[in-house]
Design an enzyme around this catalytic site. Structure first.
Site, PDB file in Angstrom:
ATOM      1  N   GLU A   1      32.612  36.118  42.720  1.00 41.68           N
ATOM      2  CA  GLU A   1      32.987  36.878  41.530  1.00 41.68           C
ATOM      3  C   GLU A   1      34.457  36.656  41.161  1.00 41.68           C
ATOM      4  O   GLU A   1      34.787  36.498  40.003  1.00 41.68           O
ATOM      5  CB  GLU A   1      32.708  38.373  41.797  1.00 41.68           C
ATOM      6  CG  GLU A   1      33.348  39.345  40.834  1.00 41.68           C
ATOM      7  CD  GLU A   1      32.634  39.392  39.488  1.00 41.68           C
ATOM      8  OE1 GLU A   1      31.580  38.770  39.362  1.00 41.68           O
ATOM      9  OE2 GLU A   1      33.174  40.050  38.582  1.00 41.68           O
ATOM     10  N   ASP A   2      35.318  36.651  42.169  1.00 44.55           N
ATOM     11  CA  ASP A   2      36.751  36.714  41.880  1.00 44.55           C
ATOM     12  C   ASP A   2      37.553  35.443  42.124  1.00 44.55           C
ATOM     13  O   ASP A   2      38.742  35.417  41.842  1.00 44.55           O
ATOM     14  CB  ASP A   2      37.395  37.831  42.727  1.00 44.55           C
ATOM     15  CG  ASP A   2      36.883  39.196  42.328  1.00 44.55           C
ATOM     16  OD1 ASP A   2      36.518  39.352  41.158  1.00 44.55           O
ATOM     17  OD2 ASP A   2      36.854  40.091  43.177  1.00 44.55           O
TER      18      ASP A   2
END
Ligand code: MN
Length: 743
Positions: free
Chosen positions: A90-91
């Protein structure tokens, strides 16, 4: 303020990693250790330039989530690796393609699920949060570990919520209370469920949380003394019989106390009329049942049991896997004490839920109720007719309800929620049996469809080919399955009238010289308060919506926004509701904090009627679909649902101090009916407090008086003083504030 110090941070990261290993490694093979190390290194690298809102290095978060996953939930290597990597895709620059060759398909699949969930929450596209929940559950149902790791993630975020801005706190706390705590409950993770609830309360209602925590602390020594006295003879006896056991004094959580205070309308002090202890014995599996009953026999040698409160969840475990023997006995000082008897194995399952099950059963057991439950979720998610909010309500019922055990005529066991009706049971067997049910024989007695079932009932559904489902069936069934099936059947029925209804609407609008476009029809649907066109057309065809409604509609809109809709008509799908244009503006430039004054004329906001907040209450603003700011108490169920569904519409709100006029609020009291009681009450209200009463309703029956008084009050402080003074009247037994308006 957090002050970064690279050396210190490095030591702290290693420290937390070692902590994780300690919690996890006790039961693991060395080869797995290498894998975990690899995941740790990857996570450190991926998050190296990131920090949390608190200023701390981001990697603290996955490390702590992994520790919860291993320790508090009790999951193994695969889950620990997934927890460490849960935010990586996600990051950071890493993708699933990087993960698969390193950790394999299972890890990749779980991380994929976790990433999708994160996206659903962090970047809510166009649709409402309720839709997102639905998507989330669909993703989760792929692998139960996705849910468990997500719960660990949420727990850690709740534990560190202080660092977040207030509107985020409210959003996250209400989501937690609305969905994650019930999920934890359903999975049998009682400790995590309680902590999630307590933490939510801490942010949603800080004052309530602090007061109850303080009182709990203060009353602890006295409770301990009582319990010690109570268990003394039992302890001695069990030890004399050579049993291996430990006794736990079970303290209620802050949230459960608050819930009980509200539902029973009693003060904190009365909650502790019921004490509870837990006796945990250490015995081999084959002796569990016999030994638990042996403990029961010892207890009842000293204390008299309440026959009605004996629960045997050893012979018939709950669907979430819970096993124990519960009994309630009378202590020497006239207080009931609930005693829970379990073995160490049962206790671990009760605390850690299904994860503990796996530990004992080697791999996932496909016979468990959990699998059945996940199937049920999938089934609900794929249901055709599911308005997202309706779905969530049903789903929550499904999460929280206790079960009863009932039998088919052939003796097959069915586990159903408490309050299940005959009709729910019929739909559980088959949708066609439900659709045609006219009644049932319960234990050979004929009963109607809305008859509520009890544990142990044997049910034979009676059907008729002529039967058709009706709308009032929805009024008494409680299971999601029955509701969906009834709605689907009704929809088929309604659909037959769509053409007829459409023609009527066109005709009516035509008489007002308005052309009936999709946009106009939608606008009209909103105006008459329907959420489904099919239903609206059905009611048009049946004369429940008339020409007059159409007339008022066109006249009203004629003056204002109507032209805009004609010149710039917009169409929208039925699932995606439109948002008033000024609302979008408001969302873009919403104020930091809305300061509320007692100026009733202030048109920026509306004090909501569902919870009637007054100055001093914890409040929040919520922008309604019509673009008005509604002020709710932060504990208002309506608000919690709205907040969790549309987090981006929350506005921080505060009361301006020193108010002068009053806010309408209500109190409810119960007392012994005695002449002069009303006079005494009104003396307190008028003379002592000089308050204005709006209404005073009195109801006397069987020598008891119930009164409901609506009055104007300045703030919570005055309200509490008033309640204290009213309590001094000896005839009054119970007094509480009314949260929901009686109207
Ligand atoms: Mn996370």
């Amino acid at each position: 303020m957090y002050n970064p110090d690279p050396g210190k941070e490095k030591r702290e990261i290693l420290n937390r990693y070692r902590n994780l290993l300690r919690v996890w490694a006790t039961r693991e093979k060395p080869v797995n250790k290498k894998l975990v190390r690899k995941a740790f290194n990857l996570a450190v690298d991926a998050h190296k330039d990131m920090r949390r809102k608190s200023g701390e290095p981001y990697i603290y978060h996955p490390l702590d989530v992994a520790k919860i996953t291993a320790g508090e939930i009790g999951l193994g290597t695969t889950s620990v690796i997934c927890a460490l990597l849960h935010d990586v895709v996600e990051d950071s620059e890493y993708t699933l393609k990087d993960i698969r060759p390193l950790f394999g398909d299972t890890v990749t699949r779980i991380i994929d699920g976790l990433t999708k969930i994160e996206e659903i929450f962090e970047h809510p596209a166009s649709s409402a949060q309720a839709e997102n929940f639905k998507k989330m559950l669909l993703t989760m149902s792929v692998d139960v570990r996705v849910i468990l790791i997500k719960l660990a993630d949420r727990l850690h975020n709740m534990r560190t919520l202080d660092a977040m801005p207030e509107n985020k706190q409210l959003k996250i706390a209400s989501e937690t209370l609305y969905l994650f705590a019930p999920l934890a409950h359903r999975l049998g993770l009682y400790a995590i469920k309680s902590e999630l609830e307590d933490l939510s309360l801490k942010f949603l209602e800080p004052e309530v949380f602090n007061t109850i925590s303080r009182k709990l602390e203060e009353s602890r020594p006295e409770r301990r003394r009582f319990i010690n006295k109570f268990i003394y003879p039992i302890k001695k006896d069990l030890a004399g019989k050579g049993m291996n056991f430990r006794i736990q004094d079970r303290e209620k959580s802050v949230f459960s106390i608050w819930e009980k205070m509200q539902s029973k309308e009693i003060p904190f002090e009365d909650i502790f009329d019921l004490f509870a202890i837990r006796i945990i014995i250490d015995v081999p599996v084959e002796k569990e049942k016999e030994q638990c009953w042996r403990v029961y026999s010892v207890i009842t040698d000293y204390y008299r049991p309440n026959q009605k409160r004996l629960r045997d969840w050893i012979s018939l475990p709950k669907a979430n896997g819970y096993e124990a023997l519960h009994t309630t006995v009378m202590s020497r000082i006239g207080k009931w004490v609930e005693v829970q008897i379990r073995t160490k194995r049962m206790d671990e399952i009760a605390e850690k839920g299904y994860a503990a099950h796996w530990k004992y059963k080697d791999g996932i057991d496909h016979e468990t109720g959990l699998d059945e439950w996940l199937n049920k979720i999938r089934e609900m998610l794929h249901g055709e007719d599911s308005d997202a909010l309706d779905f969530l309500d049903d789903f929550k019922l499904n999460l929280f309800s206790d079960e009863i055990f009932v039998y088919t005529p052939k003796g097959d066991l069915k586990i159903m929620p408490v309050d299940t009706t005959v009709l729910d049971f019929a739909y559980n067997i088959h949708s066609q049996i439900g659709n045609r049910a006219i009644g049932a024989k319960v234990n050979h007695n004929l009963v109607p469809l809305n008859h509520k079932l009890n544990s142990g009932d044997q049910i034979e559904v009676v059907v008729s080919k002529k039967q058709v489902p009706t709308e009032n069936w929805l009024g008494f069934v409680i299971t999601a399955r029955a509701k969906h099936r009834i709605k689907a059947a009704l929809k088929d029925e309604y659909r037959k009238f769509t053409e007829e209804g459409k023609e009527l609407l066109e005709k009516f609008l035509g008489q007002q010289k308005v052309k009936c476009s999709e946009g106009v029809a939608n606008r009209f649907m909103e105006y008459v308060g329907y959420t489904s066109q099919i239903r609206m057309y059905y009611d048009l065809a049946h004369g429940r919506i008339r020409l007059q409604d159409v007339k008022t509609f066109t006249q009203l809109t004629d003056k204002g926004n109507w032209l805009r809709f004609i010149s710039k008509p917009f169409t929208r799908s039925r699932t995606q509701k439109s948002v008033a244009p000024d609302l979008i503006e408001q969302l873009n430039e919403k104020p930091e904090t809305l300061v509320l004054s007692d100026d009733i004329e202030d048109i920026r906001y509306v004090i909501s009627r569902c919870c009637n907040p007054i100055p001093g209450d914890d409040v929040m603003g919520f922008i309604s679909r019509k673009g008005k700011i509604m002020i709710h108490r932060t504990n208002c169920p309506v608000a919690i649902q709205s907040m969790s569904s549309y987090g981006n519409r929350i506005i921080k709100a505060k009361w301006k101090t020193n108010e002068s006029i009053g806010f309408l609020t209500g109190i409810k009291l119960k007392g012994v009916d005695k002449k002069g009681l009303v006079k005494q009450i009104s003396e307190v209200i008028y003379d002592k407090h000089d308050l204005g009463i709006r209404s005073f309703n009195l109801n006397t029956h069987d020598g008891l008086t119930d009164a409901v008084i609506m009055l104007y009050i300045k703030n919570t402080e005055t309200l509490n003083q008033l309640i204290d003074n009213l309590k001094k009247i000896p005839e009054i037994q119970k007094i509480s504030r009314i949260d929901r308006s009686l109207a």
